[in-house]
Every structure is written in C-alpha cells, then in structure tokens.
Design an enzyme around this catalytic site. Structure first.
Site, PDB file in Angstrom:
ATOM      1  N   GLU A   1      33.441  39.620  19.121  1.00 57.09           N
ATOM      2  CA  GLU A   1      34.487  38.639  18.772  1.00 57.09           C
ATOM      3  C   GLU A   1      34.283  38.092  17.362  1.00 57.09           C
ATOM      4  O   GLU A   1      35.247  37.835  16.632  1.00 57.09           O
ATOM      5  CB  GLU A   1      34.510  37.510  19.811  1.00 57.09           C
ATOM      6  CG  GLU A   1      35.032  38.008  21.163  1.00 57.09           C
ATOM      7  CD  GLU A   1      35.006  36.921  22.219  1.00 57.09           C
ATOM      8  OE1 GLU A   1      33.893  36.544  22.632  1.00 57.09           O
ATOM      9  OE2 GLU A   1      36.081  36.454  22.623  1.00 57.09           O
TER      10      GLU A   1
ATOM     11  N   GLU B   1      32.201  40.798  29.067  1.00 58.81           N
ATOM     12  CA  GLU B   1      32.208  39.500  29.752  1.00 58.81           C
ATOM     13  C   GLU B   1      32.675  39.618  31.198  1.00 58.81           C
ATOM     14  O   GLU B   1      32.179  38.925  32.086  1.00 58.81           O
ATOM     15  CB  GLU B   1      33.109  38.511  29.011  1.00 58.81           C
ATOM     16  CG  GLU B   1      32.518  37.964  27.720  1.00 58.81           C
ATOM     17  CD  GLU B   1      32.820  38.842  26.512  1.00 58.81           C
ATOM     18  OE1 GLU B   1      33.129  40.036  26.691  1.00 58.81           O
ATOM     19  OE2 GLU B   1      32.732  38.330  25.380  1.00 58.81           O
TER      20      GLU B   1
HETATM   21  C1  LIG Z   1      32.673  31.616  24.742  1.00 55.68           C
HETATM   22  C2  LIG Z   1      31.617  32.649  24.570  1.00 55.68           C
HETATM   23  C3  LIG Z   1      32.140  34.032  24.546  1.00 55.68           C
HETATM   24  C4  LIG Z   1      31.087  34.990  24.536  1.00 55.68           C
HETATM   25  C5  LIG Z   1      30.648  35.525  25.675  1.00 55.68           C
HETATM   26  C6  LIG Z   1      29.579  36.508  25.641  1.00 55.68           C
HETATM   27  O1  LIG Z   1      29.177  37.022  24.632  1.00 55.68           O
HETATM   28  S1  LIG Z   1      28.927  36.872  27.129  1.00 55.68           S
HETATM   29  C7  LIG Z   1      27.688  38.079  26.825  1.00 55.68           C
HETATM   30  C8  LIG Z   1      28.286  39.403  26.637  1.00 55.68           C
HETATM   31  N1  LIG Z   1      27.244  40.380  26.429  1.00 55.68           N
HETATM   32  C9  LIG Z   1      26.798  41.126  27.443  1.00 55.68           C
HETATM   33  O2  LIG Z   1      27.243  41.049  28.569  1.00 55.68           O
HETATM   34  C10 LIG Z   1      25.726  42.109  27.062  1.00 55.68           C
HETATM   35  C11 LIG Z   1      24.673  42.165  28.104  1.00 55.68           C
HETATM   36  N2  LIG Z   1      23.542  42.999  27.710  1.00 55.68           N
HETATM   37  C12 LIG Z   1      23.568  44.332  27.797  1.00 55.68           C
HETATM   38  O3  LIG Z   1      24.559  44.964  28.108  1.00 55.68           O
HETATM   39  C13 LIG Z   1      22.281  45.059  27.523  1.00 55.68           C
HETATM   40  O4  LIG Z   1      21.231  44.156  27.717  1.00 55.68           O
HETATM   41  C14 LIG Z   1      22.162  45.648  26.098  1.00 55.68           C
HETATM   42  C15 LIG Z   1      23.137  46.826  25.959  1.00 55.68           C
HETATM   43  C16 LIG Z   1      22.449  44.599  25.029  1.00 55.68           C
HETATM   44  C17 LIG Z   1      20.722  46.156  25.852  1.00 55.68           C
HETATM   45  O5  LIG Z   1      20.376  47.029  26.882  1.00 55.68           O
HETATM   46  P1  LIG Z   1      18.881  47.584  27.005  1.00 55.68           P
HETATM   47  O6  LIG Z   1      18.889  48.510  28.157  1.00 55.68           O
HETATM   48  O7  LIG Z   1      18.420  48.063  25.667  1.00 55.68           O
HETATM   49  O8  LIG Z   1      17.973  46.320  27.330  1.00 55.68           O
HETATM   50  P2  LIG Z   1      18.071  45.290  28.563  1.00 55.68           P
HETATM   51  O9  LIG Z   1      19.398  45.308  29.206  1.00 55.68           O
HETATM   52  O10 LIG Z   1      16.873  45.477  29.431  1.00 55.68           O
HETATM   53  O11 LIG Z   1      17.958  43.895  27.813  1.00 55.68           O
HETATM   54  C18 LIG Z   1      16.781  43.530  27.086  1.00 55.68           C
HETATM   55  C19 LIG Z   1      16.513  42.069  27.281  1.00 55.68           C
HETATM   56  O12 LIG Z   1      17.556  41.299  26.691  1.00 55.68           O
HETATM   57  C20 LIG Z   1      18.145  40.418  27.646  1.00 55.68           C
HETATM   58  N3  LIG Z   1      19.558  40.299  27.318  1.00 55.68           N
HETATM   59  C21 LIG Z   1      20.404  41.265  26.931  1.00 55.68           C
HETATM   60  N4  LIG Z   1      21.597  40.768  26.649  1.00 55.68           N
HETATM   61  C22 LIG Z   1      21.500  39.425  26.843  1.00 55.68           C
HETATM   62  C23 LIG Z   1      22.416  38.367  26.700  1.00 55.68           C
HETATM   63  N5  LIG Z   1      23.659  38.548  26.268  1.00 55.68           N
HETATM   64  N6  LIG Z   1      21.993  37.130  26.990  1.00 55.68           N
HETATM   65  C24 LIG Z   1      20.733  36.913  27.412  1.00 55.68           C
HETATM   66  N7  LIG Z   1      19.822  37.895  27.550  1.00 55.68           N
HETATM   67  C25 LIG Z   1      20.211  39.134  27.270  1.00 55.68           C
HETATM   68  C26 LIG Z   1      17.882  41.092  28.974  1.00 55.68           C
HETATM   69  O13 LIG Z   1      17.948  40.170  30.018  1.00 55.68           O
HETATM   70  C27 LIG Z   1      16.487  41.633  28.744  1.00 55.68           C
HETATM   71  O14 LIG Z   1      15.602  40.535  28.840  1.00 55.68           O
HETATM   72  P3  LIG Z   1      14.132  40.712  29.426  1.00 55.68           P
HETATM   73  O15 LIG Z   1      14.369  41.264  30.812  1.00 55.68           O
HETATM   74  O16 LIG Z   1      13.438  41.664  28.519  1.00 55.68           O
HETATM   75  O17 LIG Z   1      13.588  39.314  29.452  1.00 55.68           O
END
Ligand SMILES: CCC/C=C/C(=O)SCCNC(=O)CCNC(=O)[C@H](O)C(C)(C)COP(=O)([O-])OP(=O)([O-])OC[C@H]1O[C@@H](n2cnc3c(N)ncnc32)[C@H](O)[C@@H]1OP(=O)([O-])[O-]
Length: 667
Positions: A61, A81
């Site tokens: 975004e 999201e």
């Molecule tokens: C109004 C606001 C609007 C915005 C809304 C948003 O952005 S909503 C968000 C939208 N974004 C998403 O939904 C993205 C969600 N994330 C993903 O899809 C995947 O984690 C990845 C593709 C970024 C990396 O994959 P990969 O297989 O390489 O690695 P992995 O998956 O094992 O993660 C490694 C570590 O990072 C941690 N962590 C990761 N992301 C977040 C986060 N956002 N937050 C916190 N933590 C996060 C994960 O828990 C793990 O921690 P640990 O266990 O080591 O303590």
C-alpha cells in the site's frame, strides 16, 4: 535541493506489511497507515518505491502511494490481509483498482494471493536487477520507465486522482464476483468485506471510498475472526519451529535420494509431492502389475500438476529417470537415504516390510511409515534400528493436503524427527510432531466426533441435518458427506466395541452395498456410482426409522445447537486428554493439525482456540450435561485436564500447558 525520494527495504526485502501482532495490541490500534500513504502521494517531489523481495499488505500500500514503482525481477507482491481476517485498510482497496482495474484488484484483494512479476518477453534484458513493476493481467499502466523524466508533472502519477477503469458490464461482473467470493468464503467474513470495499471504489469518489474502507476494516478488526486467523498465522509458524535440545538436524538436499514404497492411493500422492519438490525419487512396488498401474496413475497426476505450473513439465522433469524411477527391484533400497513406506494399513504386512528394509537399507537410512493409526513402536520393533523409524502420516490426496503428522516412537532419535520435519518443509507441508497413540492426535480427536454424528442419527437426526450444521460452522464437508467420499468400508475404528455404546449403522449400510460415492449410495444417494452430487435418500430415512423401531430407540427432534456441541465438544474433549498425555506439545499443535488436515475453518482458529473463545466452563458444563444423558459414551465424559483448567479459573490458552504437573512429552 532533494530531487526525488526513494523508499526501499533492507536485506533484500521491501516490507511484509504491518506487524500482525500489533492488531491485537490495544496500544497500537491508534496508528493509521492510510494518512501516511496519502501524505507520500501528495509529495511535490517524486517518490519511488524500489521493491525487492516481498512487498505485502501495508508495504504494497505504501508502494501504491508512491508516484513510481520499480521492482526486482524476483519480487513478490500481494495484499494478504484477507488471510488474517482483515482488508487492506491503508487505502489499498481504493488505489489498487485504479492501477490494475477491478477484476485484477478484486482477485488479489479477496484471495490474498501473492504474485510474482511476469516480465513481458519483449522487454530488453538490459538490466536484470531493477525493472518496472509488472503484474499478470495488468495493463501497460504499470510499465513505467525506470528513469524519471525531468519536470514531468506528478498529478497523473497520483493514483487517488485517477478514475477506476470502467468495465462495459461492471454491474453484472460485480454480482458474479460476489457469488464466487461468498462460495469460497465458507463463513469467513473478510473476503466479502474486501469485495465491498473494492465495490465502493467503483461507486464512490476516492475520499468516500476510503471512509467506507475504514468502516469495513473496523468491522473486521473487532469480528473475532481476525483474531482467530492471526492466531493461526503464528501457531503455524510456532509448531514448525521444532528443535531438539541437542539442535539435531539433517538437511534434505538435492543429493539425497528418497524411495517411496507402495503405489496405492497414498503412495501415488506421496511420489507426486516428492517430484513436485524436486527430490530424486524411486517408486518401488512388490509386483509388476501394481507397479504399472501405479506408474500410470503417478504420471497422470504429474501431467496434471505440470499443467498448473508455468513451464511445468520442464521444471518437474519427471520423465528423467535420474529424478523419478519405477522399479520392483528391492536392491535399489541399498542406496537410498530415506524410505517412505505406504503399503496397506496392516500391521503384519508393515512389520514384514520393515524387517526387510532394516536388512537391506544402508545403516544410515531413515525409515518412515505412512500410517494413520498403527503403533510406531511395534513397527519399529521389526527392525534393528528403531531409532531411525518414524511415522509420517500424509493426508489424502497427499500431493495436495498441507499437513504432515510426524509421529515419534519410543526409540526415535531427535535426528530422525528433525529429518522428518525437514522433509515436511521441503515438501512445502506443515509438519507437526506428535506422540504415538492409537489414531495419533488428528484421527484420535476425529473418532468421538464421527461417533457422535452416527449416534445423533440413531436418536432421530438425519445425515443432511448433521452435515448442514457442521458445514454452516465452516467445515467444507460434513461427517456423512465425508464418509461417503472416503468410502464406508474404509475402516473407522470408532465402530469398535469396548463395552461402550456402539452403533452398527455404518456396518449395516455396508451390508446393504452402500459404500458411499463409489457405489452411488451411502448416507446419501448419488446420480451414479462415482457421482459427486449428494441427495437425501428416502430409503435411508425409512431404514433409520425401522432401525430405531427395532432397537426401541425413542426418536426426538435434535436441534442444531445439540448437533454442533456433541460433535465438536467431544472432539475438543479428546484434545484435552491428548494434551494431558503429552501426545501433543500444546493446543496450537492440535489447531494447526485440524486447520491443515481436517478442514477445520481457519477463521475459527482450530478446535482448541475455538474452545477458548466459547469458554472452557461452558464446554465443561455442556459435556457434563450430555454425559449425564449418555453415560455409556466415554467421549462425552469431561477430560480431567479440562476440569482442572476450569477449576484454575479458565486461564488463557497460552498458559494451559503450565497447568500440567509433569513434562508434557519426552522431548
Ligand atoms: C491499516 C493497516 C493495513 C496494513 C495491514 C497489513 O499490512 S497486515 C500484514 C500483511 N502482511 C502479511 O500478511 C504477510 C505475512 N507474512 C508472510 O506472508 C511471510 O511471513 C513472509 C512471506 C513475509 C515471509 O515468509 P518466510 O517463510 O520467509 O518466513 P516466516 O513466514 O517464517 O516469517 C518469519 C518471521 O517473521 C514473522 N512475520 C512475518 N510477517 C509478519 C508480519 N506482517 N507481522 C509480524 N510478524 C511477521 C513471522 O511470524 C516469523 O516470526 P518468527 O516465527 O521467526 O518469530
């Protein structure tokens, strides 16, 4: 004096979006990213997003607020999201449709899919590092020059000022899209509210659309579903972080060769998923006829998988014997590093095979058994290396289902467990380590659930009523439709008698030739043998009435609440016993198993998380009530651990395990 601003990430990543933990922290709720994105967009100096690695959620975004976007060829972008129960609440639902059009934006926002760049073949390959961002289905608007032309006015670069591209049939398109979104949501709110937010972009000016987006975002934020989905996100990652006290691990690399033994339904799926993961594999059968049948089936599955992938056939390379080989020659066992046995669920047969494996395989080879209930210790006892024997319970179809239940036996070494976990990772599955008991964790919890479903029929309900309640709860398929799909003759040990209430109904149906979909009749009737459309069957209804008359069972009306509670609470109750016995390391493990292997609706967080939202005291009270009414059903007698937690004042889920007096497992 600044000419332009570039926003980039660090360490090869742009941004994974907002910190998901922040959404449930009351302190952080005040921070709003949308106004910051607007501020970036209003800048008088050109702002460029330089995207490397991932640009997800709030990260993307921010990029949408920039005037230009350039991306690395391997960048991955998406608005996930929806998968954590929210919508892109930083004005993303309003800007993305203006950039990529409504169909592509709706698809991205309502599914949360993460897209890789598609580089148009015509593009010069001069600069492999940074290229203008280009997504599939996106028109040339995305392909901006990477050089900022001097003095170019920024107005046209501000997405909020652009109109949403019109479609000739917008209204019809949107109503069709809504039907599709609802059908795929299975009771999850977020996809539909994502849809509503994008729809607002097509109907209202930008500022009004943003207000609507905020309203919908707040509904989701406080819905409870977002909390469940975010819990599931972290639970999935936590259970995969299995480490041994010694830090043992064994990496599966390209140089490792695997062997899959047995080419029945499970074996075929396992071979397919190994090939998909690009692991060299030998498929072994005992008999040439079965081998040829299996080979044909595997090739068919692989062709289908390849068609789903771009350049799939070349990438999978499954016609190359160095990648996939079929044989009946047990001598190949001498060279392999890991064997996955997938023969019939028959202890004597499995022991015979493991004895043979133990004699022929090299000393370091790991021996995995694919079983859904058999005793790992007994299988391991047939070998001279029980420390290298482990259960790997794949779920059918094995090349599709994400769960791999990993069962350690009494002698299984930490290195063997680490190896199985590594195997799950390489296969892109979710590995969950559990202890050895009948049915392990997943099926053991399923038995009381399936049993209650049949008892409800005896007492007056109908398969369609029970299935409806369970499907309304969010399961993709209720217990009877599932039973018809799997086949009634596929043993559900729930029917065994142990001096407790037992229902012969499934056996009686089998005696009547009603094996489910494959015979065109089971709990339902189907259009033909192998048909998929379940229709209520008057034969079954009168059969049930006769059965109740014969056994003098008084029929009563059973309401939806009782159906739901008896099925789900008995499953949850078993979960508490499993935790207390140290079969699973924590409630998150059971939740991850249920979400990934049994179709538990993710937006309800898994059975144990759901129990925590219902309230343990309520679950206990209901179980007490039902077990008083059915004292001959052990599955309804409340677990001692559940009672203890209620007595301790209903502590939060993450503290449950601290109330167990002994270490919860041998690891
Ligand atoms: C109004 C606001 C609007 C915005 C809304 C948003 O952005 S909503 C968000 C939208 N974004 C998403 O939904 C993205 C969600 N994330 C993903 O899809 C995947 O984690 C990845 C593709 C970024 C990396 O994959 P990969 O297989 O390489 O690695 P992995 O998956 O094992 O993660 C490694 C570590 O990072 C941690 N962590 C990761 N992301 C977040 C986060 N956002 N937050 C916190 N933590 C996060 C994960 O828990 C793990 O921690 P640990 O266990 O080591 O303590």
């Amino acid at each position: 004096s600044v000419k332009a601003v570039m926003i980039c990430g660090e360490n090869g990543k742009f941004s994974a979006g907002a910190d998901i933990k922040g959404f449930s922290s009351p302190k952080r709720r005040g921070i709003a990213l949308g106004p910051i994105v607007s501020l970036i967009e209003r800048s008088e100096k050109p702002v460029v997003a330089a995207i490397e690695g991932v640009a997800l959620g709030g990260g993307l975004e921010v990029a949408l607020g920039c005037h230009y976007r350039i991306a690395h060829v391997k960048a991955r972008m998406g608005l996930p999201e929806v998968t954590i129960g929210l919508l892109p609440g930083a004005e993303g639902t309003q800007r993305l449709p203006r950039l990529v059009g409504v169909p592509a934006a709706l698809d991205m926002i309502t599914t949360g899919k993460v897209l890789c760049l598609v580089i148009p073949p015509a593009w010069p390959k001069t600069h492999e590092f940074l290229l203008p961002m280009y997504l599939p289905d996106v028109d040339a608007l995305f392909c901006n020059s990477i050089f900022l032309p001097p003095g170019q006015p920024l107005g046209p670069r501000r997405l909020s000022l652009k109109p949403v591209p019109k479609l000739p049939n917008m209204e019809a398109f949107l109503s069709e899209a809504l039907v599709k979104v609802k059908k795929q949501a299975h009771g999850c709110l977020a996809p539909e509210l994502c849809f509503q937010a994008v729809k607002a972009a097509t109907e209202q000016p930008f500022a009004d659309g943003v207000r609507r987006e905020q309203e919908l975002f707040n509904v989701l934020l406080t819905s409870g579903q977002a909390q469940a989905l975010q819990y599931a996100f972290f639970a999935e990652r936590a259970v995969q972080k299995w480490t041994t006290p010694s830090g043992a691990s064994w990496k599966i690399s390209d140089s490792v060769s695997l062997l899959s033994l047995g080419l029945g339904t499970m074996g075929r799926g396992i071979v397919t998923s190994l090939v998909k993961a690009k692991i060299p594999v030998v498929a072994l059968e005992q008999d040439l006829e079965y081998l040829n049948m299996g080979r044909k089936a595997v090739m068919f599955l692989l062709e289908r998988e390849a068609m789903k992938m771009e350049q799939g056939a070349q990438t999978l390379d499954f016609h190359n014997p160095a990648r996939l080989q079929f044989t009946v020659d047990f001598d190949v066992l001498r060279d392999v590093d890991l064997v996955i046995e997938a023969v019939f669920e028959n202890m004597a047969l499995k022991k015979e095979i493991f004895h043979k494996l133990s004699r022929i395989c090299k000393p370091g080879a790991f021996l995995c058994t694919n079983t859904s209930a058999l005793n790992i210790n007994e299988i391991a006892s047939a070998t001279s290396r029980p420390q290298q024997v482990i259960g790997t319970h794949f779920f059918s179809p094995a090349h599709v289902m994400k769960l791999l239940e990993i069962i350690y036996g009494h002698h299984t070494s930490p290195t063997t467990i680490a190896t199985a976990m590594q195997l799950a990772k390489v296969l892109k599955k979710v590995g969950v380590v559990v202890g050895n008991c009948f049915g392990f964790a997943g099926n053991r919890m399923m038995f009381p659930y399936a049993q209650q479903a049949v008892f409800l029929l005896e007492e007056g309900s109908r398969p369609e009523a029970v299935d409806q309640v369970i499907e309304d709860f969010g399961f993709r398929i209720g217990p009877f439709r599932m039973s018809d799909l799997a086949g009634l003759d596929v043993g559900t040990p729930a029917r065994q008698r142990h001096g407790h209430r037992y229902s012969p109904l499934p056996d009686l149906l089998c005696e009547n030739g009603r094996f489910g979909q494959k015979t065109g009749k089971g709990w339902y009737q189907y259009e033909k043998a192998g048909g998929r459309t379940a229709k209520p069957d008057p034969w079954l209804h009168s059969f049930l009435s006769q059965y109740r008359d014969t056994h003098r069972i008084k029929t009563r009306f059973i309401d939806q609440e009782e159906i739901l509670e008896r099925c789900l609470f008995s499953l949850i109750n078993e979960g508490f016993d499993i935790l207390a016995e140290g079969i699973a390391s924590g409630p998150e493990h059971l939740d991850v198993i249920y979400i990934n292997g049994y179709g538990w609706p993710k937006h309800r967080g898994g059975p144990m998380f759901y129990a925590s939202t219902v309230g343990l005291s309520r679950i206990l009270a209901k179980l007490q009530k039902y077990s008083e009414a059915h004292p001959d059903v052990p599955g309804l007698q409340p677990s001692a651990f559940l009672k203890k937690l209620v007595a301790m004042g209903n502590p939060p889920l993450k503290e449950w395990m601290s109330y167990l007096s002994r270490p919860n497992n041998k690891l």
